[in-house]
Structure formats: structure tokens, C-alpha cells
Motif scaffolding. Structure first.
Motif, short mmCIF file in Angstrom:
data_model
loop_
_atom_site.label_atom_id
_atom_site.label_comp_id
_atom_site.label_asym_id
_atom_site.label_seq_id
_atom_site.Cartn_x
_atom_site.Cartn_y
_atom_site.Cartn_z
N GLY A 165 0.80 -1.22 0.00
CA GLY A 165 0.00 0.00 0.00
C GLY A 165 0.82 1.26 0.00
O GLY A 165 1.71 1.46 -0.84
N ASP A 166 0.56 2.15 0.99
CA ASP A 166 1.25 3.43 1.06
C ASP A 166 2.53 3.35 1.88
O ASP A 166 3.15 4.37 2.17
CB ASP A 166 0.33 4.51 1.62
N GLY A 167 2.94 2.16 2.30
CA GLY A 167 4.19 2.00 3.04
C GLY A 167 4.06 2.17 4.53
O GLY A 167 5.06 2.04 5.25
N SER A 168 2.85 2.45 5.04
CA SER A 168 2.70 2.62 6.48
C SER A 168 2.62 1.26 7.18
O SER A 168 2.39 0.22 6.56
CB SER A 168 1.45 3.44 6.79
N PHE A 169 2.81 1.27 8.49
CA PHE A 169 2.82 0.04 9.27
C PHE A 169 2.39 0.34 10.70
O PHE A 169 2.28 1.50 11.11
CB PHE A 169 4.22 -0.59 9.28
N VAL A 170 2.12 -0.71 11.46
CA VAL A 170 1.82 -0.62 12.88
C VAL A 170 3.04 -1.13 13.64
O VAL A 170 3.70 -2.07 13.20
CB VAL A 170 0.58 -1.44 13.24
N TYR A 171 3.36 -0.50 14.78
CA TYR A 171 4.51 -0.94 15.55
C TYR A 171 4.14 -1.12 17.02
O TYR A 171 3.18 -0.54 17.52
CB TYR A 171 5.67 0.05 15.44
N VAL A 172 4.94 -1.96 17.70
CA VAL A 172 4.92 -2.06 19.16
C VAL A 172 6.37 -1.92 19.62
O VAL A 172 7.29 -2.37 18.94
CB VAL A 172 4.32 -3.39 19.65
N SER A 173 6.58 -1.28 20.77
CA SER A 173 7.94 -1.02 21.25
C SER A 173 8.05 -1.28 22.74
O SER A 173 7.07 -1.10 23.49
CB SER A 173 8.33 0.44 20.96
N THR A 174 9.23 -1.72 23.18
CA THR A 174 9.47 -1.84 24.62
C THR A 174 9.71 -0.49 25.26
O THR A 174 9.57 -0.35 26.48
CB THR A 174 10.66 -2.77 24.91
N ASP A 175 10.08 0.52 24.47
CA ASP A 175 10.23 1.87 25.00
C ASP A 175 8.86 2.39 25.39
O ASP A 175 7.98 2.57 24.55
CB ASP A 175 10.86 2.79 23.95
N GLY A 176 8.64 2.62 26.67
CA GLY A 176 7.31 3.01 27.14
C GLY A 176 6.38 1.83 27.33
O GLY A 176 5.17 2.01 27.48
N GLY A 177 6.93 0.61 27.33
CA GLY A 177 6.11 -0.57 27.56
C GLY A 177 5.67 -0.66 29.01
O GLY A 177 6.01 0.18 29.85
N VAL A 178 4.89 -1.68 29.32
CA VAL A 178 4.36 -1.85 30.67
C VAL A 178 4.91 -3.13 31.29
O VAL A 178 5.22 -4.10 30.60
CB VAL A 178 2.82 -1.87 30.69
#
Length: 283
Positions: A70-83
């Protein structure tokens, strides 16, 4: 000193329930708006799902190039600011992390699930952060382990060394992936962007995964990333192009998806119920 602390915010996960096959084709924007109306307290990504920790929508940034869809966008998850306590297989030693669960969707036996992923880590030898993706059967069937990646000083990062085996029906392209070494640059890593603790840090680049769903039912898709042993030198996981039988399951830009006729009918029905409620209230 190898540590870093983050503020923790814990959100309750909302999992929508789409029980009609026709609704599988409704734009994620509609599903998200219904979920938001159901629970204002959930941490929700419109058109995607709900999460604990730090998740969002991104585009090409630093070493993470545009997704190959598609337009090159994606969803991310990160440990920075994780719980604390969020995400992971529960192997022992997991610390802060982020886990995201998509809204529920319908699938038929034989439907093909496909998506792209990219694992990025600034951690290294001795601190084996990892990421994972699972297909969950809401009807109580077995959870399918679709993907994992684990930081290792040498060799392949995907599939994850010492992690639960991925389902034999999963196809990865390429079949195994070594890390592109060096301190990865990606804003999603927060203060760890550009850093490298030791051998093993880097990124996989975009890898394609496919899986044929075996049984008709209602499903959702969970993916997450977790720090191992301590909270320093963060890792993140990007995912894009998640589809089942050609139907978009996560859409970072739901406003671009036209709403099918069934969707308009549902909206009209909801509007009618709201109007009826107002009339009863005033009588």
C-alpha cells in the motif's frame, strides 16, 4: 550500568466480536468506532485493535524503510514506554513490553493469512529481547504461533532461538533471517535509537509470512515485543499488510477504505436504534 526505567500505564484490552461473515468485509474504521463507543477506557488504534504499552502507526524512518504494501505505512509495538508484565511467552525473565490485539474477524477454512514484519533491537549478547505473533481462535481452538524473533549475538534472529516453535504450516520468506548489524536508527526506540549494547543489535528488514487457516471461525491476531532480563536498550516490532483472504485486518489509514453496502446498512440500523431510544426517553 545496564538498566532504564519507564513510566507504566496499564490499559484493559477490548476485544470486539464480529459474528457475521458479511461484517468481515466492513472497513476497519467502522469496527474501531463501534469498539470506541463500547469502551472509552481502552487504548485503541483506529482500524487496528487495542494494546497495553506503546503502540502506534508509522512510516519510513531511519533504518526502517517503507513497508512493501500500500502506502508504506505500518503498525509498531515497542518496549520503550512498555508496561511491566505485558507481552511475552512467560518464559521467565521478561520485563517491560507491549502487546497489541487486533479486532476480531471471521475466516473460512482455507483462507490465507499474510503479513510483513520487521524486528528491530538495540540490545545484544546476554539480553535476548524478542518479538512474536499469534493467531487466536476465539472459539477455544489452539493458538497458532505464527512468528517469533530473538536477539542473538550470531546466527539467525528469525525464527527465534530457544523460543516456542512456529507452526509448521507457516511459510516465511526468507525462511530464516540474520540481523543487519549495528545500532539501529528508528524513533520508535526512543532514547535507544542509534545505540547498540553488544553483538546482536540491528534489524531484520521486512520479511513476509503466510499461513493457511485450517478451521472456519472467529479469530484475532496478537503481536508483541518484550525486554529480556532488564529494561535497557529497547526493541520494537513493525507489522504491515495483514490480510485474510484478501481482506484487510489492520489498516493504518481506515479513512481510505470505502465502506461496503453492508456497513452502511449497519450504520443505518444503529442510527435507527439511537433515534428510537431518544423517542422513548422523551415520552
Amino acid at each position: 550500568v545496564h538498566f532504564r526505567s519507564h513510566p507504566a500505564s496499564i490499559f484493559r484490552t477490548l476485544r470486539g466480536n464480529i459474528m457475521n461473515k458479511t461484517l468481515k468485509k466492513i472497513a476497519p474504521a467502522l469496527v474501531a468506532s463501534v469498539a470506541l463507543a463500547t469502551s472509552a477506557s481502552a487504548a485503541t488504534l483506529t482500524g487496528v485493535g487495542t494494546f497495553d504499552g506503546n503502540a502506534g502507526i508509522g512510516t519510513a524512518n531511519g533504518d526502517v524503510v517503507a513497508a512493501p504494501t500500500g502506502d508504506g505505512s505500518f503498525v509498531y509495538v515497542s518496549t520503550d514506554g512498555g508496561v511491566d508484565g505485558a507481552a511475552g511467552y512467560g518464559l521467565g525473565g521478561e520485563r517491560q513490553g507491549t502487546e497489541l490485539t487486533t479486532f476480531n474477524f471471521m475466516a473460512d477454512a482455507g483462507d490465507e493469512l499474510e503479513y510483513f514484519f520487521n524486528y528491530v533491537t538495540s540490545d545484544g549478547s546476554g539480553f535476548a529481547d524478542y518479538a512474536y505473533a499469534e493467531l487466536n481462535d476465539i472459539g477455544g481452538g489452539p493458538t497458532i504461533n505464527l512468528f517469533n524473533a530473538r536477539t542473538v549475538p550470531t546466527g539467525n534472529t528469525v525464527p527465534g532461538n530457544g523460543l516456542p516453535a512456529i507452526d509448521p504450516g507457516v511459510t516465511l520468506d526468507p525462511a530464516s533471517t540474520a540481523i543487519v548489524g549495528g545500532g539501529p536508527v528508528w524513533d520508535v526506540l526512543g532514547g535507544s535509537s542509534g545505540s547498540c549494547f553488544a553483538a546482536g543489535c540491528g534489524y531484520t528488514g521486512w520479511v513476509k509470512s503466510t499461513y493457511t487457516i485450517q478451521n472456519a471461525g472467529t479469530y484475532n491476531f496478537t503481536f508483541g515485543v518484550t525486554n529480556w532480563s532488564d529494561n535497557a536498550f529497547d526493541s520494537a516490532f513493525a507489522i504491515a499488510g495483514l490480510k485474510v483472504d484478501g481482506t484487510v485486518i489492520i489498516d493504518p489509514n481506515p479513512s481510505t477504505v470505502p465502506l461496503p453496502a453492508a456497513g452502511w446498512m449497519l450504520l443505518a440500523g444503529l442510527g435507527g436504534m439511537a433515534a428510537l431510544g431518544r423517542r422513548r426517553k422523551s415520552s
